[in-house]
Design a protein around this motif. Structure first.
Motif, PDB file in Angstrom:
ATOM      1  N   TRP A   1       0.385  -8.478  11.140  1.00  0.00           N
ATOM      2  CA  TRP A   1       1.209  -8.507  11.731  1.00  0.00           C
ATOM      3  C   TRP A   1       1.584  -7.399  11.790  1.00  0.00           C
ATOM      4  O   TRP A   1       2.571  -5.806  11.629  1.00  0.00           O
ATOM      5  CB  TRP A   1       2.402  -9.056  11.157  1.00  0.00           C
ATOM      6  N   HIS A   2       0.254  -5.804  12.817  1.00  0.00           N
ATOM      7  CA  HIS A   2       0.382  -4.910  12.770  1.00  0.00           C
ATOM      8  C   HIS A   2       1.786  -4.185  13.740  1.00  0.00           C
ATOM      9  O   HIS A   2       1.207  -2.766  13.923  1.00  0.00           O
ATOM     10  CB  HIS A   2      -1.353  -4.330  13.344  1.00  0.00           C
ATOM     11  N   THR A   3       1.937  -4.696  14.151  1.00  0.00           N
ATOM     12  CA  THR A   3       3.566  -4.054  15.197  1.00  0.00           C
ATOM     13  C   THR A   3       4.613  -3.925  14.409  1.00  0.00           C
ATOM     14  O   THR A   3       5.467  -2.936  14.627  1.00  0.00           O
ATOM     15  CB  THR A   3       3.794  -5.474  16.152  1.00  0.00           C
ATOM     16  N   ARG A   4       4.826  -4.406  13.176  1.00  0.00           N
ATOM     17  CA  ARG A   4       5.488  -3.798  12.122  1.00  0.00           C
ATOM     18  C   ARG A   4       5.191  -2.768  11.107  1.00  0.00           C
ATOM     19  O   ARG A   4       4.347  -2.573  11.072  1.00  0.00           O
ATOM     20  CB  ARG A   4       5.812  -4.799  10.738  1.00  0.00           C
ATOM     21  N   GLY A   5       6.414  -1.760  11.422  1.00  0.00           N
ATOM     22  CA  GLY A   5       6.100  -0.718  10.637  1.00  0.00           C
ATOM     23  C   GLY A   5       6.095  -1.096   9.236  1.00  0.00           C
ATOM     24  O   GLY A   5       4.631  -0.328   8.292  1.00  0.00           O
ATOM     25  N   ALA A   6       6.139  -1.319   9.310  1.00  0.00           N
ATOM     26  CA  ALA A   6       6.554  -2.068   7.470  1.00  0.00           C
ATOM     27  C   ALA A   6       4.582  -2.374   6.838  1.00  0.00           C
ATOM     28  O   ALA A   6       4.061  -2.482   5.970  1.00  0.00           O
ATOM     29  CB  ALA A   6       7.494  -2.650   6.624  1.00  0.00           C
ATOM     30  N   ALA A   7       3.750  -3.511   7.860  1.00  0.00           N
ATOM     31  CA  ALA A   7       2.927  -3.780   7.640  1.00  0.00           C
ATOM     32  C   ALA A   7       1.971  -3.037   7.982  1.00  0.00           C
ATOM     33  O   ALA A   7       0.748  -2.483   6.689  1.00  0.00           O
ATOM     34  CB  ALA A   7       2.950  -4.816   8.361  1.00  0.00           C
ATOM     35  N   ARG A   8       2.282  -2.087   8.610  1.00  0.00           N
ATOM     36  CA  ARG A   8       1.141  -0.823   8.543  1.00  0.00           C
ATOM     37  C   ARG A   8       0.973   0.101   7.515  1.00  0.00           C
ATOM     38  O   ARG A   8       0.282   1.059   6.533  1.00  0.00           O
ATOM     39  CB  ARG A   8       1.105   0.118  10.485  1.00  0.00           C
ATOM     40  N   ASP A   9       2.032   0.696   7.379  1.00  0.00           N
ATOM     41  CA  ASP A   9       2.681   1.323   6.059  1.00  0.00           C
ATOM     42  C   ASP A   9       1.854   0.892   4.620  1.00  0.00           C
ATOM     43  O   ASP A   9       1.205   1.466   3.862  1.00  0.00           O
ATOM     44  CB  ASP A   9       4.210   1.378   5.621  1.00  0.00           C
ATOM     45  N   GLY A  10       2.290  -0.607   5.069  1.00  0.00           N
ATOM     46  CA  GLY A  10       1.606  -1.805   3.319  1.00  0.00           C
ATOM     47  C   GLY A  10       0.021  -0.642   3.494  1.00  0.00           C
ATOM     48  O   GLY A  10      -0.651  -1.336   2.458  1.00  0.00           O
ATOM     49  N   ALA A  11      -0.371  -1.566   4.486  1.00  0.00           N
ATOM     50  CA  ALA A  11      -2.024  -1.666   4.466  1.00  0.00           C
ATOM     51  C   ALA A  11      -2.443   0.064   4.390  1.00  0.00           C
ATOM     52  O   ALA A  11      -3.947   0.444   3.934  1.00  0.00           O
ATOM     53  CB  ALA A  11      -2.211  -2.322   6.358  1.00  0.00           C
ATOM     54  N   VAL A  12      -1.892   0.730   5.093  1.00  0.00           N
ATOM     55  CA  VAL A  12      -2.447   1.677   4.485  1.00  0.00           C
ATOM     56  C   VAL A  12      -2.454   2.647   3.006  1.00  0.00           C
ATOM     57  O   VAL A  12      -3.580   3.022   3.216  1.00  0.00           O
ATOM     58  CB  VAL A  12      -1.867   3.090   5.469  1.00  0.00           C
ATOM     59  N   LYS A  13      -1.362   2.302   2.699  1.00  0.00           N
ATOM     60  CA  LYS A  13      -1.453   2.903   1.672  1.00  0.00           C
ATOM     61  C   LYS A  13      -2.442   1.957   0.298  1.00  0.00           C
ATOM     62  O   LYS A  13      -2.966   2.624  -0.329  1.00  0.00           O
ATOM     63  CB  LYS A  13       0.250   2.600   1.057  1.00  0.00           C
ATOM     64  N   ALA A  14      -2.268   0.329   0.995  1.00  0.00           N
ATOM     65  CA  ALA A  14      -3.336  -0.030   0.367  1.00  0.00           C
ATOM     66  C   ALA A  14      -5.397   0.333  -0.314  1.00  0.00           C
ATOM     67  O   ALA A  14      -5.318   0.278  -1.123  1.00  0.00           O
ATOM     68  CB  ALA A  14      -3.331  -1.535   0.077  1.00  0.00           C
TER      69      ALA A  14
END
Length: 798
Positions: A148-161
């Motif tokens: 759900w890449h439109t959410r900032g939290a999802a992008r943040d979690g994916a990049v961090k992982a």
């Protein structure tokens, strides 16, 4: 069968991507077929540990000893069946869980590609292939977490992982390279262990392996990525947290422990690291208000337990760890499914807003109760048996180890009780803001979920109950891995009752102390807030990433400037410096270019006319047209030198360049709009002359070969080795295939960047928040629909 088990999910992923538009949510049933070959590996597992491991080899890139070599020993088969089982249940569960608007054409292919990567990782017996599948799990988990890449939290979690996993991936790459060199082969099961242990590469390989395992399995201080990975949909969380990605590091420690376990450093680093992760993960889990965040930190804690047991590198430790690995997969996947049901039916996962759910969700309550009690280590469930084994193992390794183990288990008991509190009535005073939130988001009419949601966790809870009531079932499964993990000589048997011993007394102490923590929860929460430091791994991560971003911006701004002319000046200066370096280093190598054919004269005139035309142009359109003359002149020169392929490439490049400029015309300043002083004009003229002279000298210096030319080799071997009569084509496709692939990727990335730049000038809906980072001060960030919500408690980032 082993190769099929790995490759079949990728094949079904392709089919799902094509069929998703037609099948909709029913694509999940098709996706479940992708794990059927993995489930069929249960047949050879029945013959373990007595049977010899099966092995399958598919030659691939022999030059670098990269092959698809899979080995089905007891531990690998056990892990593969576990992945197949949890993957199948997750796909079934997702059919009922996901909304009809979900993009199934991405969800199921990503899920299957991840499952296939994990199966390749656990079954691979080739070190380069093992690393390849390891990295594939990082990439596919990035796609899943950021679904759900439109959410900032999802992008943040994916990049961090991805960043943290990639750091560990580099460590694993170094480790497998050193093991291959020291062990004399890239086949894991055929490594010369004595040679590896005697090699000077042993210690660096050990440290690199530990780095890879710690990052992948979220050990301190790399645990920060796992809680933010919960931004993925719940079926994915259950898959990732219970049996697959987070256990990849545990798998590495279990398998490579047979190599490195002989060193005291292995246990000396792994066991304290695992116990510290156990205690810290439990501590943070108790602070969460989001059910999914609580489970995420509990996963961190349980992974620490597994790491400490495998890190003991003893028969007892491996037996206990493998038993707990089975129990953890059962109760953790079940709990994620249960939390998904609660979220789906109530509209929230926040503990303060949930109470008395046992009346509305009786089936879910029973499932949650049994799974949670197993995680808390209470009889008669499987978690109790593996906790007793954990206590026994730590008792044999000193009072410090068992003390930390008991403290971590006390906190585990407490956060399990906190999870179950939502099913009972309690009186809590809500602030006006929280009451408004409750009225807006928590559903008033709650009803039990359908069988599509509660049957998958019911099967797993049944397994947790079976492992406790019939310990022989868990022992039989555990001992299938005895030969592959070398604990066949360990003769202790699993049982619910071993009499009154030290481990049981410590269990009673754990329950009593845990009950006190639950009874004095408010006091303990104040104590936690007082002693927990304000800084944590997340603050360090964000400060590092912000610092790197700022440093990179400063370097670019100071080295190239922000305007295009400044960047061109840097490039021209570099060309001049290179030419000057050539003159300084090898003045004697300059050679005459000889007599050029007269056919090149008009081409030279064309090139010079084009260059002068650009300088004298008064508008952009004319400049682009005359600039094209230089490109087409270059193509004509290639053609004159009998290089039609290069000429065609040059023509294509020119065509793309002209189209690009036409697209960008609207956003470019006028040709004469950029101010240029007389001094700047002289500087630019000097730079241009220096660059031209430098490039000419560089070309002349390369006319003499410093080594025998390699072109005859390609002419001789193009047809014999590549099967083609066009040497240039064979060179690009066969001899330099990877270079061509890399160049193609670069061109693709540039094309995407150009499209993005062009789109920047167009108005459209803004989906990117000002700061993609999760705001720790917000209780709930974003709510879109019951199936698409992100609820991040303030402690999630700790």
């Amino acid at each position: 069968m082993l190769t099929l088990a790995v490759l079949f999910p990728f094949l079904i992923a392709l089919v799902c991507a094509l069929a998703a538009r037609i099948l909709g949510r029913r694509t999940g049933f098709l996706a479940a077929l992708g794990f059927v070959p993995a489930l069929l590996l249960a047949l050879p597992l029945l013959n373990m540990p007595a049977a010899a491991p099966a092995s399958e080899l598919t030659p691939w890139v022999a030059e670098i000893d990269l092959h698809l070599r899979f080995r089905g020993d007891g531990f690998s088969l056990l892990f593969a069946v576990l992945i197949g089982l949890i993957g199948t249940l997750a796909t079934w569960y997702s059919v009922s869980y996901l909304s009809a608007s979900e993009k199934f054409g991405r969800f199921y292919p990503y899920l299957l590609a991840f499952g296939g990567s994990m199966l390749g990782l656990v079954l691979s017996d080739n070190l380069p292939a093992l690393f390849m599948f390891w990295e594939m799990t990082s990439v596919t988990s990035f796609l899943l977490i950021g679904l759900w890449h439109t959410r900032g939290a999802a992008r943040d979690g994916a990049v961090k992982a991805f960043l943290i996993s990639a750091l560990g991936g580099l460590g694993l790459l170094a480790a497998v390279a050193m093991l291959g060199i020291a062990g004399g082969t890239t086949t894991l099961s055929q490594l010369d262990l004595e040679a590896v242990r005697a090699s000077p590469l042993f210690l660096p390989a050990l440290l690199c392996t530990l780095l890879a395992a710690a990052t992948k399995s979220a050990q301190l201080p790399f645990h920060l990525w796992l809680p933010t990975a919960m931004e993925a949909p719940t079926p994915i969380s259950a898959f990732l947290h219970s049996a697959t990605m987070v256990k990849a590091g545990v798998l590495l420690v279990a398998k490579f422990g047979l190599i490195f376990g002989a060193s005291a450093l292995w246990s000396g680093l792994l066991v304290p690291l695992g116990l510290a992760t156990l205690a810290w993960g439990s501590w943070l889990a108790l602070r969460q208000t989001d059910l999914k965040a609580l489970l995420a930190y509990s996963t961190v804690s349980q992974l620490g337990l597994l790491m400490s047991l495998y890190g003991l590198a003893s028969d007892e430790g491996r037996f206990a760890a493998t038993t707990h690995l089975l129990n953890h997969a059962a109760f953790k996947a079940a709990l994620f499914f249960v939390v998904g049901i609660i979220d789906h039916e109530t509209g929230t996962r926040e503990i303060p807003f949930l109470q008395n759910l046992r009346r509305h969700l009786p089936v879910t309550f029973v499932l949650a109760l049994l799974a949670t009690l197993s995680m808390a280590g209470l009889p008669p469930l499987g978690g109790f048996i593996s906790k007793e084994l954990f206590y026994e193992a730590m008792l044999h390794h000193g009072p410090a180890f068992i003390t930390v183990a008991v403290l971590g288990s006390i906190l585990t008991f407490a956060y399990c009780a906190r999870l179950l509190s939502i099913f009972f009535e309690h009186r809590r005073t809500l602030t006006p803001e929280m009451e408004a939130f409750r009225q807006q988001h928590v559903r008033e009419h709650i009803h039990e979920a359908g069988p599509g949601l509660y049957l998958p966790p019911a099967l797993l809870v049944g397994a947790a109950l079976l492992f406790g009531l019939v310990p022989g079932s868990a022992e039989w499964l555990t001992r299938t891995a005895s030969n592959s993990l070398n604990f066949g000589e360990y003769k202790e048997h699993l049982a619910l009752w071993h009499g009154v011993n030290t481990a049981l007394l410590l269990s009673v102490l754990t329950w009593l102390a845990g009950a006190v923590v639950v009874w004095r929860a408010a006091t303990f929460a104040r104590f936690q807030s007082a002693v927990t430091p304000t800084w944590n791994a997340n603050t360090v991560y964000y400060r590092l990433s912000d610092g790197l971003r700022a440093a990179a911006s400063r370097v670019v701004a100071h080295s190239q400037g922000l305007a295009l002319p400044d960047q061109l000046r840097v490039m021209l200066l570099a060309a001049g410096v290179m030419g000057g370096y050539a003159v300084w280093r090898s003045p004697q190598v300059f050679h005459s270019i000889g007599v050029l054919p007269l056919s090149l004269l008009p081409i030279g005139v064309l090139l010079i006319a084009g260059a002068l035309g650009v300088l004298l142009s008064r508008n952009r359109l004319t400049a682009v047209i005359v600039m094209g003359l230089t490109g087409f002149g270059s193509a004509a020169a290639f053609l004159a030198f009998r290089a039609p392929d290069l000429a065609l490439t040059q023509l294509l490049v020119e065509a793309v360049t002209v189209i690009l400029f036409l697209l960008a015309f609207r956003y470019l300043p006028g040709v004469r709009d950029l101010p240029r002083t007389r001094g700047r004009l002289l500087l630019d003229a000097g730079l241009a002359l220096a660059a031209g002279a430098g490039a000419t000298l560089l070309t002349l210096s390369s006319l003499r070969f410093l080594a025998p030319p390699i072109s005859p080799y390609y002419l001789v071997n193009s047809y014999k080795g590549g099967g083609g009569q066009n040497a240039v084509n064979v060179l690009l496709v066969d001899f330099r295939g990877f270079d061509t692939l890399g160049e193609g990727l670069v061109v693709g990335m540039v094309a995407l960047a150009v499209v993005s730049l062009v789109k920047l000038g167009k108005k459209g809906p803004t989906t990117t928040p000002p700061n993609p980072r999760i705001d720790p001060d917000k209780i709930n960030q974003e709510r879109v629909n019951p199936d698409r919500r992100v609820e991040v408690s303030r402690e999630t980032q700790n």
